[in-house]
Design a protein around this motif. Structure first.
Motif, PDB file in Angstrom:
ATOM      1  N   ALA A 347      -7.523  -1.096  17.190  1.00 30.44           N
ATOM      2  CA  ALA A 347      -8.662  -1.374  16.320  1.00 30.44           C
ATOM      3  C   ALA A 347      -9.898  -0.623  16.801  1.00 30.44           C
ATOM      4  N   ALA A 348     -10.120  -0.623  18.119  1.00 23.54           N
ATOM      5  CA  ALA A 348     -11.288   0.066  18.676  1.00 23.54           C
ATOM      6  C   ALA A 348     -11.220   1.570  18.447  1.00 23.54           C
ATOM      7  N   LEU A 349     -10.012   2.133  18.488  1.00 21.15           N
ATOM      8  CA  LEU A 349      -9.834   3.566  18.269  1.00 21.15           C
ATOM      9  C   LEU A 349      -9.879   3.941  16.793  1.00 21.15           C
ATOM     10  N   GLY A 350      -9.838   2.946  15.911  1.00 20.47           N
ATOM     11  CA  GLY A 350      -9.863   3.227  14.480  1.00 20.47           C
ATOM     12  C   GLY A 350      -8.542   3.711  13.929  1.00 20.47           C
ATOM     13  N   ILE A 351      -7.433   3.422  14.655  1.00 16.91           N
ATOM     14  CA  ILE A 351      -6.124   3.907  14.214  1.00 16.91           C
ATOM     15  C   ILE A 351      -5.266   2.787  13.632  1.00 16.91           C
ATOM     16  N   GLY A 352      -5.879   1.640  13.368  1.00 20.72           N
ATOM     17  CA  GLY A 352      -5.137   0.537  12.797  1.00 20.72           C
ATOM     18  C   GLY A 352      -5.943  -0.737  12.799  1.00 20.72           C
ATOM     19  N   ALA A 353      -5.244  -1.861  12.587  1.00 16.90           N
ATOM     20  CA  ALA A 353      -5.893  -3.163  12.496  1.00 16.90           C
ATOM     21  C   ALA A 353      -5.179  -4.157  13.386  1.00 16.90           C
ATOM     22  N   ALA A 354      -5.974  -5.025  14.021  1.00 12.44           N
ATOM     23  CA  ALA A 354      -5.429  -6.157  14.760  1.00 12.44           C
ATOM     24  C   ALA A 354      -5.280  -7.318  13.779  1.00 12.44           C
ATOM     25  N   HIS A 355      -4.046  -7.773  13.575  1.00 10.08           N
ATOM     26  CA  HIS A 355      -3.800  -8.871  12.644  1.00 10.08           C
ATOM     27  C   HIS A 355      -4.457 -10.147  13.149  1.00 10.08           C
ATOM     28  N   ASP A 356      -4.947 -10.957  12.248  1.00  3.70           N
ATOM     29  CA  ASP A 356      -5.608 -12.213  12.593  1.00  3.70           C
ATOM     30  C   ASP A 356      -4.562 -13.293  12.856  1.00  3.70           C
ATOM     31  N   GLY A 357      -4.203 -13.449  14.137  1.00  4.87           N
ATOM     32  CA  GLY A 357      -3.240 -14.483  14.513  1.00  4.87           C
ATOM     33  C   GLY A 357      -1.831 -13.963  14.687  1.00  4.87           C
ATOM     34  N   PRO A 358      -0.964 -14.783  15.326  1.00  4.10           N
ATOM     35  CA  PRO A 358       0.393 -14.335  15.647  1.00  4.10           C
ATOM     36  C   PRO A 358       1.408 -14.469  14.519  1.00  4.10           C
ATOM     37  N   THR A 359       1.056 -15.158  13.423  1.00  2.73           N
ATOM     38  CA  THR A 359       2.006 -15.367  12.328  1.00  2.73           C
ATOM     39  C   THR A 359       1.551 -14.628  11.089  1.00  2.73           C
ATOM     40  N   PRO A 360       2.287 -13.624  10.657  1.00  2.00           N
ATOM     41  CA  PRO A 360       1.858 -12.848   9.482  1.00  2.00           C
ATOM     42  C   PRO A 360       2.119 -13.605   8.183  1.00  2.00           C
ATOM     43  N   GLY A 361       1.054 -13.930   7.469  1.00  2.00           N
ATOM     44  CA  GLY A 361       1.171 -14.482   6.123  1.00  2.00           C
ATOM     45  C   GLY A 361       0.802 -13.416   5.109  1.00  2.00           C
ATOM     46  N   PHE A 362       1.016 -13.722   3.836  1.00  2.00           N
ATOM     47  CA  PHE A 362       0.754 -12.727   2.807  1.00  2.00           C
ATOM     48  C   PHE A 362      -0.705 -12.285   2.818  1.00  2.00           C
ATOM     49  N   GLU A 379      -6.518   9.564   8.938  1.00  2.00           N
ATOM     50  CA  GLU A 379      -7.166  10.739   9.527  1.00  2.00           C
ATOM     51  C   GLU A 379      -7.435  10.533  11.012  1.00  2.00           C
ATOM     52  N   ARG A 380      -7.920   9.351  11.350  1.00  2.00           N
ATOM     53  CA  ARG A 380      -8.211   9.063  12.752  1.00  2.00           C
ATOM     54  C   ARG A 380      -6.924   8.995  13.579  1.00  2.00           C
ATOM     55  N   ALA A 381      -5.870   8.402  13.011  1.00  2.00           N
ATOM     56  CA  ALA A 381      -4.590   8.319  13.729  1.00  2.00           C
ATOM     57  C   ALA A 381      -4.043   9.715  14.017  1.00  2.00           C
ATOM     58  N   ALA A 382      -4.179  10.624  13.047  1.00  2.00           N
ATOM     59  CA  ALA A 382      -3.710  11.995  13.263  1.00  2.00           C
ATOM     60  C   ALA A 382      -4.524  12.689  14.341  1.00  2.00           C
ATOM     61  N   ALA A 383      -5.828  12.430  14.379  1.00  2.00           N
ATOM     62  CA  ALA A 383      -6.683  13.054  15.391  1.00  2.00           C
ATOM     63  C   ALA A 383      -6.347  12.549  16.785  1.00  2.00           C
ATOM     64  N   VAL A 384      -6.118  11.246  16.929  1.00  2.00           N
ATOM     65  CA  VAL A 384      -5.755  10.694  18.242  1.00  2.00           C
ATOM     66  C   VAL A 384      -4.398  11.231  18.680  1.00  2.00           C
ATOM     67  N   ALA A 385      -3.453  11.321  17.741  1.00  2.00           N
ATOM     68  CA  ALA A 385      -2.127  11.841  18.069  1.00  2.00           C
ATOM     69  C   ALA A 385      -2.201  13.278  18.565  1.00  2.00           C
TER      70      ALA A 385
END
Length: 412
Positions: A347-362, A379-385
């Motif tokens: 999340a800090a790197l801007g390459i994704g999201a931290a899900h809110d909690g351990p159980t994924p709901g819809f 775009e950010r994920a490609a740059a970090v890669a």
């Protein structure tokens, strides 16, 4: 040169040793790996021509609950791990020039005892900074030992962690040490970590922060290009439409796997995407047989993650590293251990999201997917890669051989 590598860990903890073993062999060393007796570990190592000595109980059976609880609980299993790794590493270490251990403390303690008995240089390695003492982050809570509430001083928390490790593992480790003619130790954690542990993580994804008390040597992540082809039916699915979203939780046994799979598939579909659902050790299965969802088992994640729109996963060091290297946006549904740390990092790197909690709901997963699937995240994920270091395994291999040859100080 002869090198013995050891790990008691899940797939993500054994895979880096594959890369390190291959690089060591390319430099002329003879390599052997002691790892859990799970078939997928043996097959992976055999696939690159590295010998494996099955050691300890099956990790998959322990995680899935197929192995019944031990009458003695954690201390009993700790004692079994210490003894198993000491016995097997002792057997194969004759003529060995250097030992490297990673994974659970009791297993590592068994290897450390071998190094002391036989006078062989020893290295401890971690795949994430948060398992190593530092004033910049708190420790990962140990089983049955939550962090002290209200304490914000990381140094105080790490002092408590050392006491907790001693309470949990001390009897098992010291009992075995005495049985093999070694003196007991009063700080098992720092004893097995040594004053100069290695950190096998990418310095952008998971950096070591200075100043710190430990003299940590960060090598970069131990990765190896995986040349295994993807199955024909998986390739056909990938080629049949836009890049899908991968959903899988690896070795983590999620609660209510059918409900989790249903929520994940519905959330991905709501974003207008197809789904790749990895069964994993939790045996995820879709609720329907629609042709926009492909269920897969073991696969080459390096190749696969370069073909997906996003990766939804548990946040283990192995999967996070592979997805980051592949340039795939991520959603991490952290369950525990080092996973919350990696969720924070992506999340800090801007390459994704931290899900809110351990159980994924819809609803919660839909919100995280909107972030991960946004063009700026890709775009950010490609740059970090593009800046991901791929020389970590070679760096570590050369350092190990220098240590074995006496060209560098013994970190043990």
């Amino acid at each position: 040169m002869r090198v013995v590598l050891s790990a008691y860990d899940s797939r993500g903890g054994v895979e880096p040793l594959v890369g390190l073993a291959v690089r060591l062999r390319e430099l002329g060393a003879e390599v052997l790996v002691c790892a859990p007796p799970d078939e997928e570990f043996a097959q992976r190592l055999a696939g690159v021509g590295v010998e494996m000595v099955p050691t300890g109980a099956s990790v998959r059976d322990l995680v899935s609950g197929k192995t019944p609880p031990s009458p003695g609980g954690v201390p009993r299993r700790a004692a079994e791990l210490v003894a198993a790794f000491h016995a097997n590493v002792s057997t194969v270490a004759e003529g060995c020039d250097v030992l490297l251990a990673t994974g659970l403390v009791p297993a590592v303690a068994g290897v450390k005892s071998v190094s002391e008995k036989l006078g062989i240089p020893y290295v401890y390695a971690s795949y994430q900074p948060v398992s190593l003492p530092s004033p910049h982050h708190p420790p990962i809570p140990r089983p049955g030992r939550p962090l002290a509430p209200g304490v914000t001083d990381n140094r105080a928390l790490w002092e408590q962690d050392a006491r907790d490790a001693q309470d949990v593992f001390g009897e098992a480790v010291n009992g075995h040490r005495v049985s093999v003619g070694l003196p007991p130790v009063d700080d098992i954690r720092d004893h097995v970590f040594t004053e100069r542990p290695w950190l096998a993580s990418d310095p952008v994804l998971a950096p070591w922060r200075e100043p710190a008390e430990l003299d940590v040597l960060q090598t970069g992540a131990w990765v190896l290009p995986d040349e295994r082809p993807l199955p024909a039916d998986l390739l056909a699915f990938l080629d049949a439409g836009a890049p899908p979203v991968y959903v899988g939780f690896g070795s983590v046994p999620v609660r209510d796997p059918r409900d989790v799979a249903r929520a994940a598939v519905e959330a991905v579909r709501a974003q207008g995407r197809r789904v790749l659902l990895s069964r994993g050790w939790g045996e995820l299965a879709p609720a329907d047989a629609a042709d926009d969802c492909f269920v897969l088992g073991e696969s080459n994640h390096q190749a696969l993650f370069r073909r997906v729109a996003a990766v939804v996963h548990h946040g283990g060091a192995g999967t996070t590293t592979t997805a980051t290297w592949a340039g795939a946006p991520q959603v991490i549904v952290a369950q525990g251990g080092d996973q919350p740390y990696f969720a924070e990092r992506i999340a800090a790197l801007g390459i994704g999201a931290a899900h809110d909690g351990p159980t994924p709901g819809f609803a919660s997963l839909s919100a995280a997917l909107k972030t991960a699937l946004a063009p700026k995240t890709a775009e950010r994920a490609a740059a970090v890669a593009a800046g991901f270091r791929t020389d970590g395994a070679e760096t570590a291999a050369r350092l190990l051989l220098d240590l074995a040859a006496g060209r560098s100080a013994n970190p043990a």
